[in-house]
Design an enzyme around this catalytic site. Structure first.
Site, mmCIF file in Angstrom:
data_model
loop_
_atom_site.group_PDB
_atom_site.id
_atom_site.type_symbol
_atom_site.label_atom_id
_atom_site.label_comp_id
_atom_site.label_asym_id
_atom_site.label_seq_id
_atom_site.Cartn_x
_atom_site.Cartn_y
_atom_site.Cartn_z
ATOM 1 N N SER A 122 0.751 -1.200 0.148
ATOM 2 C CA SER A 122 0.144 0.038 0.096
ATOM 3 C C SER A 122 0.817 1.327 0.011
ATOM 4 C CB SER A 122 -0.899 -0.051 1.254
ATOM 5 O OG SER A 122 -2.083 0.836 1.204
ATOM 6 N N ASP A 140 -0.130 -4.174 -3.944
ATOM 7 C CA ASP A 140 -1.250 -3.505 -3.717
ATOM 8 C C ASP A 140 -0.915 -1.951 -3.581
ATOM 9 O OD1 ASP A 140 -4.028 -4.233 -4.470
ATOM 10 O OD2 ASP A 140 -4.728 -4.208 -2.597
ATOM 11 N N HIS A 177 -7.700 -5.646 0.178
ATOM 12 C CA HIS A 177 -6.491 -5.140 0.405
ATOM 13 C C HIS A 177 -5.928 -5.484 1.544
ATOM 14 C CE1 HIS A 177 -3.685 -1.692 -0.381
ATOM 15 N NE2 HIS A 177 -4.080 -1.171 0.890
#
Length: 466
Positions: free
Chosen positions: A310, A333, A388
């Site tokens: 992330s 991600d 996620h």
């Protein structure tokens, strides 16, 4: 449209409207779900029943000592040939110092202590602040759900010399901290890597700490934690918690400043490992029985990678731009928003984007695609049925029902998803660090060749935007 990343903790998406993660609105359902302790206990017990896990129970006791949950829940241990140890290193007591958890191949030791997954209540408080929940209520809730779990690594176990190990620096996501990706880090260490999971001090972590010297007049008692305490009684903990956006504040200047600091912190961690490898003495601010001198000349500093999730994925790209010692990067991600696109042409190393099916959107993928190169390998796969939160450890620590309600689990078995992530990463690392291992057996995964993988992305991208 500008997006913010998922909280790397109990984030909730309210149905299809929030499937693409309008993150600031997602707290409402979480707060509703976690409004009172008895409800959480019932939800958790129901989730175990839905998962087919009977006979589990929960009790409200001190963190780390709660009743053990069913064997089916827990952070998976590494699957490689090495036993895994872990130790914390803090060099420099101030906020400008370096702090990381090191995962490494260790010598076999029966009955070794395993550290708590959440190191102390201050981290629970940080998660609560991040989610805008009551600290008192959330601490009890988090204890119910997560308080008994342990990191799958032996605490301060003796390092196992066995040639030279390649090195990976790992960067956590927004609202996370150094312990929340232990499944990934422990797997890499079990396969013969030295992994430093940095805890960032850019105010993007839910919580972190450093030390300051007490004044002579100060005699305030301070907390003593089981797994970390300073070497000097003259040092006092200072806690730093997540900084939310201020009313009217633009997000990009803050996030761009943070991603640059994060990259600098990863590079400092790497430089510290380089010093340790060279036999230089390092002074750990934390009391520790681990002998850091045993790492001397045991790391392969020609084979170094950067990895993150992330916001940590954005940190991967920033690091590749700033430091050529990183030979490749793995971005899980990734949230691309914090990055200045002007740096993209300066990134010369191979990058592997591993995405979840439910997080990404066209604008974010388009920015990833701007890093495509005809000369430099840039790979992308998407793991079907993932969300996620399929990358942090939370995905392994709830039953199916509550895990899906809280978007900690996708439709795919989290162990299958993690295996695909780890095996494709190992294949990529072998290819671009020139390792002599057998990870190339998983080369097809890099191309998305598996029934649970999508080559590239599942997101339609208008040709005109490329």
């Amino acid at each position: 449209m500008k997006r913010s990343p998922s909280k790397c903790i109990l984030s909730v998406q309210r149905g299809e409207v929030l499937r693409r993660l309008k993150w600031r609105g997602e707290r409402t359902l979480t707060m509703f779900m976690l409004v009172q302790e008895p409800l959480v206990k019932k939800i958790y017990e129901w989730s175990l029943l839905v998962s087919g896990l009977k006979g589990s129970h929960l009790s409200s006791v001190a963190m780390g000592n709660a009743s053990c949950h069913n064997n089916h829940l827990g952070i998976p241990a590494g699957k490689g040939p090495h036993q895994v140890g872990c130790a914390d290193l803090m060099v420099g007591p101030t906020v400008q110092g370096t702090f990381f958890r090191l995962y490494y191949p260790c010598q076999t030791s029966e009955g070794s202590e395993k550290p708590d997954w959440i190191p102390c209540k201050e981290y629970f408080n940080g998660l609560a602040d991040f989610m805008k929940m009551s600290r008192t209520l959330s601490e009890r809730i988090f204890n119910y759900l997560f308080g008994s779990y342990k990191i799958p690594a032996a605490w301060n176990a003796s390092f196992k010399p066995d040639g030279k190990y390649p090195v990976v620096i790992f960067s956590h996501g927004l609202g996370a901290f150094r312990t929340l990706y232990s499944a990934i880090c422990a797997e890499l260490a079990s396969q013969g890597f030295v992994v430093a999971a940095v805890e960032h001090r850019d105010e993007s972590a839910s919580a972190t700490f450093y030390y300051r010297e007490k004044n002579e007049a100060e005699q305030r008692p301070h907390a003593v934690h089981q797994n970390f305490r300073p070497v000097s009684d003259n040092l006092e903990e200072e806690w730093m918690y997540y900084r939310a956006l201020k009313p009217g504040e633009l997000e990009f200047p803050l996030r761009n400043k943070q991603v640059k600091q994060r990259a600098d912190e990863c590079i400092r961690a790497l430089n510290l490992l380089i010093d340790i490898n060279a036999g230089k003495s390092v002074e750990n601010v934390l009391q520790s029985t681990f002998d850091w001198t045993t790492l001397e000349n045991c790391m392969d500093l020609c084979r170094i990678a950067i990895m993150g999730h992330s916001f940590g994925g954005a940190t991967v790209i920033e690091c590749l731009c700033k430091e050529v010692k990183f030979k490749c990067g793995i971005a899980l991600d990734t949230w691309m928003f914090p990055l200045d696109e002007e740096i993209f042409p300066s990134v010369k190393q191979p990058i592997f984007f591993i995405n979840s099916e439910k997080f990404q959107w066209a604008g974010n993928i388009i920015r990833m695609k701007k890093l495509d190169s005809a000369m430099i390998p840039r790979k992308m796969i998407t793991i079907k049925g993932t969300v996620h939160q399929s990358f942090p450890d939370f995905t392994f620590l709830t039953g199916n029902w509550i895990g899906k309600i809280l978007k900690l689990k996708g439709e795919i078995d989290p162990h299958i998803a993690m295996d695909l992530c780890n095996r494709s990463s190992l294949a990529f690392l072998q290819r671009h660090l020139s390792l002599e291992r057998d990870f190339n057996q998983w080369d097809p995964l890099i191309e998305g060749k598996d029934e649970n993988l999508i080559p590239g992305t599942n997101i339609p991208i208008p040709q005109s935007s490329m």
